[in-house]
Every structure is written in structure tokens, then in C-alpha cells.
Write an enzyme that holds these catalytic residues in place. Structure first.
Site: not given
Ligand code: DON
Length: 576
Positions: A114, A386, A404, A406, A425, A428, A457, A480
Site C-alpha cells: 500500500r 482498481t 489501485t 484510487n 490514494e 483514502d 483500504s 472502493g
Molecule cells: O483502496 C481502496 O479501498 C480504494 N482506493 C480502491 C478504489 C477502487 O477500488 C476504485 N475502483 N474501481
């Protein structure tokens, strides 16, 4: 190695390898009539090896590595680098991610790569003295965390890879240098008006992706010479090229140009970290998930534990099933948002949150006739930023990786001269306690920004073992917070509803994340009857439907493997 040799080797190894089973599909129901995946797609069948990702070329790259005698880690590394080239909106070398790995000898591992907050970051860096947002945590260089993907891919290969590192990056270099023809879904991401405007703000992004000032369209060939050079440097000098060499210098120069704060010291100090896997059970099945700094494993476990404590689930298609699911999701997300963060910075009651006794007590608070109270919430974006890849090799090693940037195209800032996008990111983190982020998540102090800290995340790469300890499912998703509920629903559809993989993945999904406290749904996935019943119980449905997840999975069956890319985004499985 020739294909024949690989097949022979695979056959030899199959005894200690993949085919297991334990999930019998007996579901005879149907999906709601207007549901767009009412006829689920056919999975790709294989006997020994399978790669599933969001992009057909990337899956083919992984498949080729397996045919050459590479193992699942090799294939995953090669697929991830190929995704950087063919799926720039999701990255991933400018971003970060998580690995869940179950070795054929039965040992589970999880690797955290991460992003981290730069040393100069502060808890209020996106706010003015009155607490209003002044800087964007979504677009621009200030939104970028220190990227972790190259360190992660390097570390998993160092520990478990078999083929030479260079060989795994060679296909990505060729794709970047020669170019890839953009198919419809990939071109659509560039054509989106918000993405176009965001990328258009940064000259290096315009120079990398646009032609004559316009984003590429379906059928265009995307040639990325700067990225090819970057990948060559990584192929030659490993992660050092990225964190200490000329790529690091290019990142720092981009920070100066674009107002970011990542320094050479931030990059040199980045480490991917092995973490103790988050292991739990669900109705006798064993689940290996990602621990914090992802909330994925904990929250999937908590939802499943509440469902298990509820007892046998109502049948798929009933409003009652949706009610129980939504209530379980809501309770687990309340805990996620309040307690979870980077384990190197906060102490979390993980044993309690993932314990069966706690789930039992939560499940007793679900009123079978009424929804918990609702409040209004913010709008939710949809994106393709992602990406999930799932791999099983002939020896039975299983890999699940989610990475990802983000947001779509991350921060929209391309590192000039290096040809890759940086993540956003930092969004988040909790920029302001009580205020929703890009995904509408309202989070607490545990996830406040601090130098060197990893932002919480929702990514949930997951491997499920049958009651005899044999792998049955390798899975994960983007989306997300919807990652958590998409993965949980696929697992429950397989185990509780006894669906096939294709049915379990194609089935319409719902989502609840506590705040905004309303039901997220997919177009055509909730029948008018179900909705009427739920609204009478007190649920508020969001005005607009959204897409919930994109679950790329490998299922291990008694006779071999099934690979299925979620039809929601149109990836591909490749196997043999
Ligand atoms: O780490 C996370 O939870 C987010 N940054 C993930 C973002 C995401 O999955 C966007 N996807 N379509």
C-alpha cells in the site's frame, strides 16, 4: 519451455496440485428479468492453470508465463506489469496494492504494498484553518501517496518467483513500445468527460495519452515509449531503479513541477511489508483475507460472521435475504469506519471484530421486520481505477492481487519522461473526520493522515479453502467500499445459495456502507416487489443505480479450474 513439456510437467505435478472441489452447485433459481446478466457468461475451463484479469492481453501474458514453467507469482507479476501498459486508468506502478498468496504446501502469506503518506504530510493538509477543503486530495500531485507496487511485485518475486525478473517484464515492455489497440471499454475510460478534463490539466498526461489534444478512441494504438523505458529500467535494475534511481528522480522532479510533496527520502524509505494473513471461517470453509491496512479481510469476515450467526440464509431473490445482507453490511462498515487504520500506527480490536461471539451479538440486533435508521448521503462516483487478478498454477499455488491508483487515472498526473500515472490514494485517509471521501466513506481518527502511515483500504484479495483445506476460490474486486460487499456476496452465493461461479458472479448485488445510510443497487438487479418490501421496512434506496464490483475469480472444481472475468467490466480468463 515448449507447450508439450509444460503440459507434461503440469500433469506430473497435478497430483500435488490444483483440482480439489468442495463447492457443489445446485441452484435452480433465476435472476430478475431485466437483469443484464440474466444469462451468465461461460467460464473458461482449464485443467492446470488459470489467470483472470481485467484485460485480455494481460491475462494472456500471465498465461504465457505459466506455459513457460513460471509459477503463479511469476504469472501475477507479469500480468500486473502488463496491466500497467494496457489498463493505464488502473495503473499500477504509480499506485499500490495487496497480495494474498496460498502456497501449494498449504502456507498462507499476505504482502502489503500500500502507498504511504509522504513525510511532509499532515492530518489537515487538505484543509484551511476553518476546516474547509483547500487542496484536492483527488486530483494533482499533492493527492499522491508514495507508490508501493514496484516494491511489492519485486518482493513477492524475490521470495517466491521462479523465472528471471526480466522475463516477466519483457511482455509489458513490448506492449508499451509497439503499442496496444484500445478496445471499447478501455477507450471509454479516456472518453469520459471528467477523466478527459482531469488528464487535460496536466501537460505530461496530455503528452502521454492524447493525440493532437484529444484522448484516444476505440481502435487507436496507444504507444508508450516513456513507459517502455521506465519498464526497461525496472527490468534491468529491479525496484532500486524506481525508488533510488532515475525513475525516483523523475518522480521528485514531477512533484516540484506539479506541487507535490513526495521526496527522494520518501521513495528510498518505502518498504513492502509481509503481514500475518487474516484468517477466518465461514460455515466450515476457511477464508484467507488481507489484514489492515486494508479493511477488506476484517470487514468481509465480519459480514460473513454475522450472516453465519443469523443461521441458514433466506433464498436468493427474496427481500428477506437483501434485508439480512444489508443489515450485516451496515454493522460491519460501522466498525470498519470507526476502528480500522494502519496497524503500525493504531491499535485495533481485530480479534473481537472478527470473532464469532461478537458477530452473534450483532446478528441479534437485526430486527427481522425493520431497517436500522437512515440518513442522507453524498453522491458516489463510479470508476475503473482498481484492478483484480487471480491466478492458480499447475502446482496448486494460488495468488490473488488487487492494485489501485484510487480514482480513474489516479491523480491524473503522469510523471513526465517516465510515462506512468501517479495515484491519488491520499483521499483514502480521513481528510476531515465525519466528512465523506470520494467513495462516500465517513471515517474516523484511526485513519487520520500521518507521515509514513498507510491509508485504510477496502481491497479484499481473498482465497477460500474447502472444509478439507483445499483451495476452492481465488477472488477479489475493485470498487472502493463495494469491493468488500461484492466479494462477500460472491462467497455467500457459492456457499449459501449453491450457485455456479458464473451465477455467483453474475448475480445482481446490493451494498450498504453504514454512511451514507442508504441502499446501493444495480440497475435491474432489484425487483419492484423486493424494493417495495424493503422500503416498507424503512430502507431508502439511492436515486441512481451503480455498478457494484468486478469480481475476477478462479474456481477450483473436482475436475479442474474455471476462470471467470466479471461481465460487468469485460476482462478475460486465460488458462489450460
Ligand atoms: O483502496 C481502496 O479501498 C480504494 N482506493 C480502491 C478504489 C477502487 O477500488 C476504485 N475502483 N474501481
Amino acid at each position: 519451455m515448449s507447450r508439450a513439456w509444460a503440459l507434461a510437467l503440469a500433469a506430473l505435478l497435478a497430483g500435488c496440485g490444483a483440482p480439489a472441489g468442495g463447492l457443489r452447485a445446485t441452484w435452480r433459481g433465476t435472476f430478475p428479468v431485466p437483469w443484464r446478466f440474466a444469462a451468465p457468461p461461460a467460464p473458461v475451463a482449464g485443467r492446470y492453470a488459470m489467470v483472470v484479469s481485467d484485460e485480455p492481453i494481460a491475462s494472456a501474458v500471465g498465461d504465457t508465463i505459466l506455459l513457460k514453467g513460471g509459477n503463479a507469482i511469476d504469472a501475477a507479476v507479469a500480468t500486473a506489469f502488463a496491466l500497467e501498459v494496457v489498463l493505464p486508468q488502473a495503473g499500477n506502478i504509480g499506485g499500490g496494492g495487496f497480495l494474498v498468496y496460498r502456497a501449494a504446501d498449504g502456507r498462507p502469506y499476505t504482502l502489503d504494498f500500500r502507498e504511504t503518506a509522504p513525510a511532509a504530510s499532515t492530518p489537515t493538509m487538505y484543509l484551511d484553518s476553518a476546516g474547509h477543503e483547500i487542496h484536492s486530495s483527488i486530483t494533482g500531485a499533492l493527492s499522491a501517496g508514495v507508490p508501493g507496487s514496484v516494491a511489492g511485485l519485486w518482493e513477492m518475486h524475490r521470495r517466491f518467483g521462479r523465472l528471471p525478473w526480466r522475463e516477466l517484464i519483457a511482455p509489458a515492455i513490448a506492449l508499451a513500445r509497439r503499442g496496444v489497440v484500445l478496445d471499447a471499454p478501455r477507450a471509454a475510460a479516456f472518453d469520459d468527460s471528467i477523466n478527459r478534463a482531469r488528464l487535460g490539466r496536466f501537460p505530461s498526461s496530455v503528452a502521454t495519452y492524447f493525440r493532437n489534444g484529444r484522448p484516444p478512441v476505440e481502435g487507436d494504438t496507444l504507444v508508450q515509449p516513456d513507459l517502455a523505458r521506465t519498464l526497461e529500467l525496472i527490468a534491468d535494475s529491479g525496484a532500486d531503479a524506481f525508488y533510488r534511481g532515475s525513475i525516483a528522480r523523475a518522480i521528485v522532479a514531477e512533484m516540484r513541477r506539479s506541487g507535490g510533496i513526495i521526496t527522494a527520502a520518501d521513495l528510498a524509505g518505502y518498504r513492502a511489508k509481509w503481514r500475518a494473513p487474516l484468517e477466518t471461517t465461514y460455515r466450515g470453509y476457511h477464508i484467507i483475507g488481507m489484514p489492515p491496512p486494508s479493511s477488506g479481510g476484517v470487514t468481509v469476515a465480519e459480514i460473513l460472521n454475522i450472516l453465519e450467526a443469523w443461521g441458514p440464509l433466506p433464498r436468493f431473490g427474496s427481500a428477506m435475504l437483501l434485508h439480512v445482507e444489508l443489515e450485516a453490511m451496515r454493522r460491519a462498515f460501522e466498525d470498519r469506519n470507526a476502528y480500522l487504520g494502519d496497524p503500525d500506527f493504531v491499535t485495533m480490536p481485530l480479534a473481537r471484530l472478527t470473532g464469532k461471539a461478537y458477530a452473534e451479538s450483532l446478528s441479534r440486533t437485526i430486527d427481522p421486520n425493520r431497517a436500522s435508521p437512515s440518513v442522507a448521503g453524498p453522491a458516489m462516483p463510479e470508476g475503473h481505477h482498481t484492478t483484480q487478478l487471480s491466478v492458480v498454477d499447475p502446482e496448486g499455488n494460488a495468488v490473488s492481487i488487487t492494485t489501485t491508483l484510487n480514482d480513474d487515472f489516479g491523480s491524473a498526473v503522469t510523471v513526465a519522461g517516465a510515462g506512468f500515472l501517479l495515484n491519488d490514494e491520499m483521499d483514502d485517509f480521513t481528510s476531515r473526520p465525519g466528512v465523506p471521501n470520494l467513495y462516500g466513506l465517513v471515517q474516523g481518527e484511526a485513519n487520520a493522515i500521518a507521515p509514513g502511515k498507510r491509508m485504510l483500504s477496502a481491497m479484499a484479495p481473498t482465497i477460500v479453502l474447502d472444509p478439507r483445506g483445499r483451495p476452492v476460490l481465488v477472488t477479489g474486486s475493485p470498487g472502493g467500499p463495494r469491493i468488500i460487499t461484492a466479494v462477500e456476496q460472491v462467497i455467500s452465493n457459492l456457499i449459501d445459495q449453491r450457485m455456479t461461479l458464473a451465477q455467483a458472479v453474475s448475480a445482481p448485488r446490493i451494498h450498504d456502507q453504514a454512511l451514507p445510510d442508504s441502499v446501493f443497487w444495480e440497475r435491474g438487479g432489484v425487483t419492484p416487489d423486493q424494493r417495495r418490501v424493503l422500503e416498507a421496512m424503512g430502507y431508502a434506496f439511492r436515486a441512481h443505480p451503480i455498478v457494484i464490483g468486478d469480481v475476477n475469480s478462479v474456481l477450483v472444481t473436482p475436475t479442474g479450474l474455471e476462470g471467470l472475468a466479471d461481465p460487468r467490466r469485460g476482462g478475460a480468463a486465460a488458462g489450460w
